[in-house]
Motif scaffolding. Structure first.
Motif, short mmCIF file in Angstrom:
data_model
loop_
_atom_site.label_atom_id
_atom_site.label_comp_id
_atom_site.label_asym_id
_atom_site.label_seq_id
_atom_site.Cartn_x
_atom_site.Cartn_y
_atom_site.Cartn_z
N SER A 2 0.82 -1.17 0.16
CA SER A 2 0.00 0.11 0.24
C SER A 2 0.80 1.28 0.03
O SER A 2 0.46 2.36 -0.53
CB SER A 2 -0.89 -0.04 1.33
OG SER A 2 0.00 0.02 2.23
N LEU A 5 1.83 2.06 -3.58
CA LEU A 5 0.76 2.56 -4.35
C LEU A 5 0.59 4.05 -4.08
O LEU A 5 0.43 4.82 -4.86
CB LEU A 5 -0.45 1.75 -4.15
CG LEU A 5 -1.62 2.38 -4.89
CD1 LEU A 5 -1.25 2.48 -6.36
CD2 LEU A 5 -2.62 1.23 -4.84
N LEU A 9 0.57 7.23 -6.27
CA LEU A 9 -0.41 8.29 -6.50
C LEU A 9 0.06 9.70 -6.17
O LEU A 9 -0.41 10.55 -6.81
CB LEU A 9 -1.50 7.76 -5.51
CG LEU A 9 -2.36 6.41 -5.99
CD1 LEU A 9 -3.56 6.19 -4.96
CD2 LEU A 9 -3.12 6.56 -7.36
N ILE A 42 -5.97 3.10 -11.40
CA ILE A 42 -5.59 1.92 -10.71
C ILE A 42 -6.45 0.84 -11.41
O ILE A 42 -6.13 -0.60 -11.14
CB ILE A 42 -5.75 2.00 -9.11
CG1 ILE A 42 -7.15 2.50 -8.75
CG2 ILE A 42 -4.90 2.88 -8.43
CD1 ILE A 42 -7.54 2.10 -7.22
N ARG A 43 -7.50 0.89 -11.84
CA ARG A 43 -8.18 -0.23 -12.66
C ARG A 43 -7.40 -0.82 -13.74
O ARG A 43 -7.24 -1.85 -14.25
CB ARG A 43 -9.55 0.34 -12.89
CG ARG A 43 -10.42 -0.93 -13.55
CD ARG A 43 -11.62 -0.54 -14.16
NE ARG A 43 -11.32 0.30 -15.24
CZ ARG A 43 -12.58 0.60 -16.08
NH1 ARG A 43 -13.62 0.26 -15.92
NH2 ARG A 43 -12.07 0.99 -17.22
N GLU A 45 -4.41 0.59 -15.06
CA GLU A 45 -2.76 0.58 -15.03
C GLU A 45 -2.32 -0.98 -14.93
O GLU A 45 -2.51 -1.71 -13.90
CB GLU A 45 -2.18 1.39 -13.79
CG GLU A 45 -0.78 1.45 -13.69
CD GLU A 45 -0.24 2.32 -14.77
OE1 GLU A 45 -1.02 3.18 -15.48
OE2 GLU A 45 0.97 2.32 -15.15
N TRP A 48 -1.08 -2.49 -11.46
CA TRP A 48 -2.11 -2.61 -10.25
C TRP A 48 -3.37 -3.47 -10.62
O TRP A 48 -3.60 -4.30 -9.94
CB TRP A 48 -2.42 -1.17 -9.79
CG TRP A 48 -1.25 -0.24 -9.41
CD1 TRP A 48 -0.88 0.54 -9.90
CD2 TRP A 48 -0.55 -0.54 -8.39
NE1 TRP A 48 0.27 1.12 -9.62
CE2 TRP A 48 0.52 0.45 -8.41
CE3 TRP A 48 -0.52 -1.71 -7.33
CZ2 TRP A 48 1.49 0.43 -7.43
CZ3 TRP A 48 0.54 -1.46 -6.44
CH2 TRP A 48 1.59 -0.57 -6.45
N SER A 75 -7.32 -7.33 -6.80
CA SER A 75 -7.06 -7.58 -8.50
C SER A 75 -7.17 -9.01 -8.73
O SER A 75 -6.36 -10.03 -7.98
CB SER A 75 -5.62 -7.09 -8.37
OG SER A 75 -4.93 -7.35 -9.93
#
Lengths: 163, 373
Positions: A2, A5, A9, A42-43, A45, A48, A75
Motif C-alpha cells: 500500500s 501505491l 499516487l 488503478i483499474r 494500470e 495494479w 485484483s
C-alpha cells in the motif's frame, strides 16, 4: 504494497494522498477530489489492475471525526488487495461516484447513500435501496434518532411486554 | 421506467411470487414476449442487521448472521467468527478447525441442493425438487443431532463451537456420504441431462467473465463463466489448504460458457468436491481436543478494522468489522454475494424472453435474507 501505491499516487496526482504522521500500512487515506480519475488509473494500470471492487463501507467515526467511505479493492490478475479511505465532512458529505468504473459500485453506493446520506456525485440513479423512498434521516449515523411514528403508526419505544 | 411506447407493457412481478425466491419485486418492461428492461426492487426483508450489530455484543451478533443467509447459516457463522478471531489473534484447537470445515461443507451441499431443486422448479421440473429436499433433510438431521437446530444454528462461536460432535456423528456422517454420492448421478439423469432442461437453460443468460468481475459476481456464478476463482484455493482460510479438491469451472458443454446450464453444472460438481472434503476431514479429525478450550472470557477485539472474506455457497461473503475496543462492534458491514449477483440480473437478462428471465434468476441462486439484511 500500500505504501508503494501511495507513492505512485502522490507522484501522479499531487495532493491526493492525505499525509499523516505515521504512514499507514494497511490502507491509503485519500482526498476525495480526484477519486474518479484515481479509480480509473488503478483499474487500468497494468501494474495494479484493481479490476474487482469488493466492498464499499460507509462509516460514522463520531461527532469530531465525521464520516468516511472505505473501498476494498482486489485484483484478479495480480491477486493483491488494497483499502482506500476517503474522509468526509459530516454536514455536506460528497464524494465522486465510481459506479461507472466498477458497475458493482452502483448498488453499493446506493446503500451507503441510504444509510449515511453520503452523496455520490455523478451516480446516475442515486435513490434509497433498502429503505422505503419516503424514509427520513440516515439510520446508520451515530446521531440518528428513530422517528416517533411512520405513516401514522407509532413506533414502540418501551420494550415492556416484548420479552 | 422511462418512456413506455404503445406496444410495450410494464409488468410487475412480486414482491410475493414463487419464482423470486423470497420477497423480491421485479419491474419489467416487455415488448411482446421480449424483456427490454428490468429493475429489481429490494428491501422488503430489511431487518436492520447492521444497526442491530452496533448495539449488541460480538457473541450476540452470531445468531443475526444465521438469519442473513438462512440457507447456509454455518457458512455465515464461519465468516464472522474467523474475522473476529483474526482481530483478537485467537488460535483455535485443531479439532475445532476440522469440525468447522465439516459443517461448512455439509451446509454447502445442503445449500446447493436447495438451489438446484428450486432452479428445476422454476423451469417446470417438480420431481427433482422433492428428491433433493429428501436428501437435504438428512444433512439437517446431522446438524440437529449436533446442535439441536435445523436451520439457524448459532453453532460456531468466537474461539470455538457451541457443542462438541455427539456420539455416533462420525458413523452417521460417513453413512450419509456413502448414500449421497451416487445420488448426484440420479439428479443429473433426472434434471441436468434432461432434454427439456437443456433446451431451457443452454445458451440462455450468458454472463461473460469480464462483465461478471465488473459486477462483482462471485462464487459458482463466476466459476460458471469460466474463471477459476475460489477463496478456499486462492486465499485459503482456516485449514482449507490441507485438503485436496478441484475447483470446477464452466466449460460450455451444452452451449456457451457462462450460460444457465453451466452455472447449474458447476454447483453439482461442487457438491462432489464438498463430499470429498468432508470425507478427508472426517478421516483426519483429531480425537483429542476441547471445543470450549479457546473461548475468550471477554470478546473485546483491539481498536482497528478488518475486512475478511470467505467462500460461502453463493460466493465471496465479506465482513467489514470496526472495533473501538468496547464490547460491541462499532460497525459491521456484510458484503453479501447474492446482493452483487442480483445487481447483475438486468445486464444478463435484458433481451431475453419472460420465461427465460425466471430461469436466469433461478440460476443465480439468490437469498433475499442476505440481500436485504
Amino acid at each position: 504494497m500500500s505504501k508503494n501505491l501511495s507513492e505512485v499516487l502522490l507522484e501522479k496526482f499531487p495532493g491526493s494522498v492525505i499525509e499523516m504522521e505515521e504512514i499507514p500500512t494497511d490502507h491509503i487515506p485519500l482526498n476525495g477530489d480526484k477519486w474518479f480519475e484515481i479509480a480509473l488509473f488503478i483499474r487500468d494500470e497494468p501494474d495494479w489492475k484493481f479490476d474487482s471492487l469488493q466492498c464499499i463501507t460507509g462509516v460514522d467515526l463520531g461527532e469530531e471525526n465525521g464520516l468516511e467511505v472505505r473501498y476494498n479493492l482486489h485484483s484478479m490478475v495480480h491477486s493483491h488487495k488494497i483499502e482506500i479511505r476517503i474522509p468526509l465532512n459530516r454536514d455536506k458529505p460528497v464524494v465522486p461516484s465510481v459506479e461507472q468504473v466498477w458497475r458493482v459500485g452502483d448498488w453499493f453506493e446506493r446503500e451507503v447513500y441510504d444509510m449515511y446520506g453520503i452523496t455520490f456525485k455523478g451516480h446516475r440513479d442515486l435513490r434509497r435501496i433498502l429503505l422505503p423512498d419516503d424514509w427520513e434521516g440516515w439510520p446508520l449515523r451515530k446521531d440518528y434518532e428513530e422517528p416517533a411514528t411512520y405513516h401514522g403508526i407509532a413506533v414502540p419505544k418501551e420494550k415492556e411486554g416484548w420479552e | 421506467m422511462g418512456i413506455v411506447h404503445g406496444d410495450e407493457m410494464v409488468l410487475n412481478i412480486g414482491p410475493q411470487h414463487p419464482s423470486t425466491h423470497g420477497v423480491l419485486r421485479l419491474v419489467v418492461k416487455t415488448d411482446g414476449e421480449i424483456v427490454s428492461q428490468i429493475r429489481p426492487v429490494i428491501g422488503y426483508l430489511h431487518r436492520c442487521f447492521e444497526k442491530h450489530c452496533e448495539n449488541v455484543s460480538y457473541d450476540q451478533v452470531i445468531p443475526y448472521t444465521d438469519r442473513c443467509d438462512y440457507i447456509a447459516s454455518m457458512n455465515n457463522n464461519f465468516g464472522f467468527v474467523i474475522a473476529v478471531e483474526e482481530m483478537m489473534e485467537i488460535t483455535v484447537p485443531e479439532k475445532v478447525e476440522y469440525i468447522r470445515v465439516i459443517m461448512a461443507e455439509l451446509n454447502r451441499i445442503a445449500s446447493h441442493l436447495l438451489a438446484l431443486g428450486a432452479f428445476g422448479l422454476d423451469v417446470g421440473a417438480f420431481t427433482p425438487f422433492l428428491y433433493m429436499f429428501r436428501d437435504r433433510e438428512r444433512i439437517l438431521d446431522l446438524f440437529e443431532m449436533t446442535c439441536g437446530a435445523r436451520l439457524l444454528y448459532n453453532y460456531m462461536w468466537v474461539g470455538g463451537l457451541s457443542h462438541d460432535l455427539p456420539v455416533g456423528f462420525l458413523e452417521k456422517a460417513h453413512e450419509f456420504l456413502d448414500y449421497f454420492e451416487p445420488k448426484i448421478k440420479e439428479y443429473n439423469d433426472l434434471l441436468m441431462y434432461n432434454k427439456i432442461f437443456i433446451e431451457r437453460t443452454s445458451d440462455v443468460g450468458v454472463l461473460p467473465t469480464d462483465v461478471a468481475v465488473n459486477y462483482g459476481v462471485t462464487g459458482p456464478n463466476l466459476r460458471g463463466s469460466g474463471t477459476k476463482w475460489d477463496l478456499r484455493k486462492n486465499e485459503p482460510y482456516s485449514i482449507y489448504d490441507r485438503f485436496n479438491f478441484e475447483v470446477p469451472v464452466g466449460k460450455g458443454q451444452m452451449g456457451t460458457i457462462g450460460d444457465c446450464w453451466d452455472r447449474y453444472w458447476v454447483r453439482t460438481e461442487e457438491m462432489k468436491e464438498s463430499v470429498g472434503i468432508v470425507r478427508q476431514a472426517l478421516n483426519e479429525l483429531p480425537v483429542e481436543g476441547d471445543v470450549h478450550e479457546a473461548l475468550p472470557k471477554k470478546i473485546r477485539p483491539p481498536k482497528g478494522s478488518i475486512y475478511k472474506r470467505t467462500e460461502s455457497p453463493r460466493g465471496d461473503l465479506g465482513f467489514y468489522i470496526i472495533s473501538d475496543g468496547s464490547p460491541s462492534p462499532s460497525r459491521v458491514k456484510l458484503r453479501s454475494p447474492a446482493f452483487t449477483a442480483l445487481s447483475a440480473l438486468s445486464v444478463i437478462a435484458e433481451g431475453w424472453m419472460m420465461s427465460d428471465v425466471i430461469a436466469i434468476l433461478g440460476s443465480l441462486d439468490i437469498v433475499l435474507g442476505e440481500i436485504d439484511r
